[in-house]
Design a protein around this motif. Sequence first.
Motif, PDB file in Angstrom:
ATOM      1  N   ALA A   7      65.062  11.352  -5.999  1.00  0.00           N
ATOM      2  CA  ALA A   7      64.376  11.163  -4.722  1.00  0.00           C
ATOM      3  C   ALA A   7      65.268  10.442  -3.720  1.00  0.00           C
ATOM      4  N   ALA A   8      66.029   9.446  -4.197  1.00  0.00           N
ATOM      5  CA  ALA A   8      66.943   8.709  -3.325  1.00  0.00           C
ATOM      6  C   ALA A   8      68.043   9.626  -2.799  1.00  0.00           C
ATOM      7  N   ALA A   9      68.600  10.470  -3.678  1.00  0.00           N
ATOM      8  CA  ALA A   9      69.663  11.383  -3.269  1.00  0.00           C
ATOM      9  C   ALA A   9      69.153  12.405  -2.256  1.00  0.00           C
ATOM     10  N   VAL A  10      67.965  12.951  -2.508  1.00  0.00           N
ATOM     11  CA  VAL A  10      67.392  13.943  -1.596  1.00  0.00           C
ATOM     12  C   VAL A  10      67.101  13.321  -0.242  1.00  0.00           C
ATOM     13  N   ALA A  12      57.983  17.682   1.392  1.00  0.00           N
ATOM     14  CA  ALA A  12      58.216  18.301   0.083  1.00  0.00           C
ATOM     15  C   ALA A  12      58.824  17.296  -0.885  1.00  0.00           C
ATOM     16  N   ALA A  13      59.838  16.544  -0.433  1.00  0.00           N
ATOM     17  CA  ALA A  13      60.523  15.591  -1.306  1.00  0.00           C
ATOM     18  C   ALA A  13      59.596  14.456  -1.735  1.00  0.00           C
ATOM     19  N   ALA A  63      52.290  10.839   2.038  1.00  0.00           N
ATOM     20  CA  ALA A  63      53.581  11.461   2.343  1.00  0.00           C
ATOM     21  C   ALA A  63      53.703  11.753   3.840  1.00  0.00           C
ATOM     22  N   GLY A  64      52.602  12.174   4.470  1.00  0.00           N
ATOM     23  CA  GLY A  64      52.630  12.448   5.902  1.00  0.00           C
ATOM     24  C   GLY A  64      52.945  11.206   6.708  1.00  0.00           C
TER      25      GLY A  64
END
Length: 246
Positions: free
Chosen positions: A134-137, A158-159, A170-171
């Motif tokens: 998640a950090a990389a994305v 999405a991520a 997430a939003g």
Amino acid sequence: MIDVLIFFVGAWAGAQNALAGGGSFLILPTLMLSGLDARAANVTSCVALFPAQIATGWTGRALAAGANGLSLKVLFAISVVGGGVGAVVLLITPSAFFSRLLPWLVLFATLIFAWGSFFRKKTETPRRLSARGAAAVQFLISVYGGYFGGGIGFMMMAALTLAGQNARVAGATKNVLAGVINAAAVAIFLFAPDLHMRQAVTTSLGAVIGGVVGAKMLHHIDEKILRVFVVIIGGALTVGLFYRAA
């Protein structure tokens, strides 16, 4: 006359962003029509939309949260660094090269927007991202956001959902992080010769007014129609930019 056009397109884009997203597809070609090259238009658009993005992120900040072991502060830091890196890479990219790259960026952003709007299954439970993944994305999305930015909202949605957040959280989180990414980019762009302040201020005033109006209209307009419209505009802009670059 061109300033009047920029103001009204900015207002339209602000309302579009509040209702469905994709307002940058309207602002970018308008700024290029005013005489800015592709890179200058991208820099100016980023600065112009920043106040509205900060307002959006601030409004929903209470719901924003970390994901899968990553605190919000960590995501915040990743986004600042990535956004700054993307902005620096943009400024050292030759303007002629960016003009040739822009059609591909708009095409990519249009496809991401279409996927997020019409094809992504919101109820599926896919394999979750690890904290490191998640950090990389988020870092890669942030670099892209500082460089261009089209479609980062859907990418982060999405991520973040893959990292375990529900859609509502997430939003809110992606709105906060989008503001952070652009804050890092804007802090750099403010000192760039590519920034055209008059066009940025004119666009920003229109976008803020349009965003307020769009927020009030949110429950009275069919969002799907607006999203179809964004995809059509993105497709037309892609074709026009490829034709111009040929």
